[in-house]
Scaffold this active site. Structure first.
Site, PDB file in Angstrom:
ATOM      1  CD  GLU A 138      48.679  31.215  39.318  1.00 45.52           C
ATOM      2  OE1 GLU A 138      48.883  31.823  38.243  1.00 45.52           O
ATOM      3  OE2 GLU A 138      47.620  30.628  39.567  1.00 45.52           O
ATOM      4  CG  ASN A 182      47.362  29.359  45.963  1.00 47.21           C
ATOM      5  OD1 ASN A 182      47.279  28.220  46.436  1.00 47.21           O
ATOM      6  ND2 ASN A 182      46.578  29.782  44.979  1.00 47.21           N
ATOM      7  CG  HIS A 233      44.123  23.982  38.896  1.00 49.61           C
ATOM      8  ND1 HIS A 233      42.776  23.972  39.190  1.00 49.61           N
ATOM      9  CD2 HIS A 233      44.594  25.178  39.320  1.00 49.61           C
ATOM     10  CE1 HIS A 233      42.440  25.119  39.751  1.00 49.61           C
ATOM     11  NE2 HIS A 233      43.521  25.867  39.865  1.00 49.61           N
ATOM     12  CD  GLU A 261      43.652  28.059  42.806  1.00 52.02           C
ATOM     13  OE1 GLU A 261      43.601  27.829  41.583  1.00 52.02           O
ATOM     14  OE2 GLU A 261      44.160  29.105  43.265  1.00 52.02           O
ATOM     15  CG  ASP A 309      40.265  21.890  38.824  1.00 53.26           C
ATOM     16  OD1 ASP A 309      39.802  23.053  38.721  1.00 53.26           O
ATOM     17  OD2 ASP A 309      41.420  21.586  38.453  1.00 53.26           O
TER      18      ASP A 309
HETATM   19  O1  G3I Z   1      33.620  39.993  35.769  1.00 51.30           O
HETATM   20  C1  G3I Z   1      33.659  39.909  34.340  1.00 51.30           C
HETATM   21  C2  G3I Z   1      32.294  40.257  33.756  1.00 51.30           C
HETATM   22  O2  G3I Z   1      31.968  41.615  34.069  1.00 51.30           O
HETATM   23  C3  G3I Z   1      32.311  40.057  32.234  1.00 51.30           C
HETATM   24  O3  G3I Z   1      31.006  40.286  31.714  1.00 51.30           O
HETATM   25  C4  G3I Z   1      32.766  38.618  31.928  1.00 51.30           C
HETATM   26  C5  G3I Z   1      32.825  38.321  30.447  1.00 51.30           C
HETATM   27  O4  G3I Z   1      33.964  38.975  29.924  1.00 51.30           O
HETATM   28  O5  G3I Z   1      34.077  38.404  32.482  1.00 51.30           O
HETATM   29  C6  G3I Z   1      34.061  38.517  33.906  1.00 51.30           C
HETATM   30  O6  G3I Z   1      35.354  38.303  34.392  1.00 51.30           O
HETATM   31  C7  G3I Z   1      35.753  36.918  34.344  1.00 51.30           C
HETATM   32  C8  G3I Z   1      36.127  36.478  35.776  1.00 51.30           C
HETATM   33  O7  G3I Z   1      36.642  35.153  35.777  1.00 51.30           O
HETATM   34  C9  G3I Z   1      34.934  36.558  36.730  1.00 51.30           C
HETATM   35  O8  G3I Z   1      33.936  35.682  36.302  1.00 51.30           O
HETATM   36  C10 G3I Z   1      36.989  36.820  33.460  1.00 51.30           C
HETATM   37  O9  G3I Z   1      36.610  37.079  32.117  1.00 51.30           O
HETATM   38  C11 G3I Z   1      37.571  35.418  33.544  1.00 51.30           C
HETATM   39  O10 G3I Z   1      38.811  35.354  32.858  1.00 51.30           O
HETATM   40  C12 G3I Z   1      37.846  35.052  35.006  1.00 51.30           C
HETATM   41  O11 G3I Z   1      38.327  33.722  35.055  1.00 51.30           O
HETATM   42  C13 G3I Z   1      38.872  33.338  36.326  1.00 51.30           C
HETATM   43  C14 G3I Z   1      40.377  33.113  36.169  1.00 51.30           C
HETATM   44  O12 G3I Z   1      40.922  32.672  37.439  1.00 51.30           O
HETATM   45  C15 G3I Z   1      41.072  34.378  35.735  1.00 51.30           C
HETATM   46  O13 G3I Z   1      42.458  34.141  35.677  1.00 51.30           O
HETATM   47  C16 G3I Z   1      38.208  32.049  36.745  1.00 51.30           C
HETATM   48  O14 G3I Z   1      36.826  32.260  37.026  1.00 51.30           O
HETATM   49  C17 G3I Z   1      38.876  31.492  38.003  1.00 51.30           C
HETATM   50  O15 G3I Z   1      38.391  30.190  38.309  1.00 51.30           O
HETATM   51  C18 G3I Z   1      40.393  31.396  37.802  1.00 51.30           C
HETATM   52  O16 G3I Z   1      40.946  30.992  39.021  1.00 51.30           O
HETATM   53  C19 G3I Z   1      42.394  30.891  39.019  1.00 51.30           C
HETATM   54  C20 G3I Z   1      42.859  31.227  40.410  1.00 51.30           C
HETATM   55  O17 G3I Z   1      42.409  32.518  40.756  1.00 51.30           O
HETATM   56  C21 G3I Z   1      44.369  31.108  40.510  1.00 51.30           C
HETATM   57  N1  G3I Z   1      44.816  29.758  40.128  1.00 51.30           N
HETATM   58  C22 G3I Z   1      44.379  29.386  38.772  1.00 51.30           C
HETATM   59  C23 G3I Z   1      42.853  29.458  38.688  1.00 51.30           C
HETATM   60  C24 G3I Z   1      42.380  29.006  37.306  1.00 51.30           C
HETATM   61  O18 G3I Z   1      42.825  29.904  36.330  1.00 51.30           O
END
Ligand code: G3I
Length: 364
Positions: free
Chosen positions: A177, A218, A254, A284, A286
């Site tokens: 991105e 990507n 997406h 990715e 969905d």
């Molecule tokens: O690891 C912490 C944990 O310690 C904490 O307790 C919890 C609650 O705050 O948060 C956890 O981190 C989260 C992380 O996922 C791991 O689960 C973050 O808050 C959360 O924002 C993060 O979301 C991810 C997101 O990227 C972040 O931008 C999503 O799971 C993931 O599916 C998403 O994937 C992205 C790709 O990498 C890039 N393309 C877009 C796609 C969707 O946004």
């Protein structure tokens, strides 16, 4: 014949893997090693339908899923993952904040478990992602760095992370991105500290760390064409033209149900990038629907999945499709798009949805 864009040194490993696989009695690197559950619609007198990975393999396409948490204690998850998918992407556990939460202190426990699981099931793995504006650790974003310091941090991180999995990962999302919706380089930590050449530097560092891994740029919302797609095309064309080691482009895909580009439009966008000598991967996938899902919205979703899979199948350069999760319970969508969800092939009870059948049919 589709192929993974891989460096020179990956091929012998792959040959050895196939030979070992043959010795172990499996017919193909992606032959399902089986899970503990019968496949959807399996059992009874009707023949068991081939899992998606087997159908995709016949088109030399890897069919994968993102994995947010490996459920060693959830036999249903690991059974479906190992049966239906021939590739996995750690959803978060190879990102900068997960692998280097403290400067110079690298953590790989969860990512190792995922890569090991993939190996045990004859799956390949995709690395996601080395250089992105999001999910960066506080020690990095709160520091003040000269260009050379920031470049050193990025290059050392890439060398350590990619180097750990040298020869074991088929592909990396090296830069994620980097272009904004208007078609400009996206403002953020790496652009602000290193400058526009951070993209080139990242790809060169990744190639040096694992010459056998296919290196991808990507991004999202490229499938329609338009200003952002044009800008990414120019960026990748320039990089390729200057001999920067980049092998493919990842289309995140997406989507919102009912709002996809047409099949022809998607195929023409893929072909444009393929003409640069790039491989295409759907990284990715969905397709979200308004909640609660209805019979009608799930049918629209199924048609949309069919469109994407057909576009890949009919594009010789397209060699992988990865859904961003296994079941609807895993999906990032509801937290990001309140009121939407049910975006994947299996519902929260691991029941295949109409989209599963549509994907299978599109791969037959
Ligand atoms: O690891 C912490 C944990 O310690 C904490 O307790 C919890 C609650 O705050 O948060 C956890 O981190 C989260 C992380 O996922 C791991 O689960 C973050 O808050 C959360 O924002 C993060 O979301 C991810 C997101 O990227 C972040 O931008 C999503 O799971 C993931 O599916 C998403 O994937 C992205 C790709 O990498 C890039 N393309 C877009 C796609 C969707 O946004």
């Amino acid at each position: 014949m589709r192929s993974f864009a891989i460096g020179p040194s990956f091929a012998p490993t792959l040959v050895l893997w196939v030979l070992l696989g043959a010795a172990a009695g499996c017919s193909s690197p992606t032959a399902p090693r089986g899970g503990t559950e019968p496949p959807p619609g399996g059992g009874g007198s009707t023949p068991t339908p081939d899992p998606l990975r087997t159908l995709a393999d016949r088109h030399s396409i890897r069919f994968g899923a993102a994995v947010g948490r490996l459920f060693p204690d959830d036999a249903r998850f690991t059974a479906v993952l190992g049966r239906e998918f021939s590739m996995l992407t750690p959803e978060n556990d190879l990102k900068f904040d997960a692998t280097e939460p403290v400067r110079g202190q690298l953590r790989f426990t969860r990512a190792d478990a995922m890569v090991d699981f993939a190996s045990s099931k004859g799956m390949t793995a995709r690395g996601h992602t080395l250089v992105w504006q999001n999910q960066l650790p506080a020690w990095l974003t709160s520091g003040s760095w000269t260009r050379d310091e920031a470049r050193g941090i990025m290059e050392n991180h890439i060398a350590a992370v990619v180097g750990r999995y040298k020869g074991r990962l088929a592909a990396w999302d090296v830069v994620n991105e980097a272009v904004d919706d208007g078609g400009s380089l996206r403002a953020g930590f790496w652009l602000n500290t290193i400058g526009p050449d951070y993209v080139e530097l990242a790809f060169r560092a990744a190639r040096a760390a694992d010459p056998g891994a296919a290196l991808y740029y990507n991004d999202y919302s490229l499938e329609y064409g338009g200003a952002k797609t044009d800008a990414v095309y120019q960026l990748l064309s320039d990089l390729k033209g200057r001999g920067v080691p980049i092998d493919g482009v990842g289309f995140q895909a997406h989507f919102e149900a009912g709002k996809l580009p047409s099949l022809d439009r998607m195929k023409s966008v893929f072909a444009r990038f393929a003409a640069l000598g790039l491989k295409i991967q759907i990284t990715e996938l969905d397709v979200r629907v308004p909640l609660p899902a209805t019979t009608a919205s799930l049918q629209t979703q199924a048609a949309d999945y069919r469109t994407v899979v057909t576009a890949c199948r009919e594009t010789p350069a397209c060699n992988a499709i990865v859904t961003w999760g296994v079941t609807d319970a895993d999906s990032w969508v509801p937290a990001t798009f309140p009121g939407s969800g049910a975006a994947l092939l299996f519902d929260a009870a691991y029941t295949p949805k109409p989209a599963y059948a549509a994907v299978a049919d599109a791969l037959k």
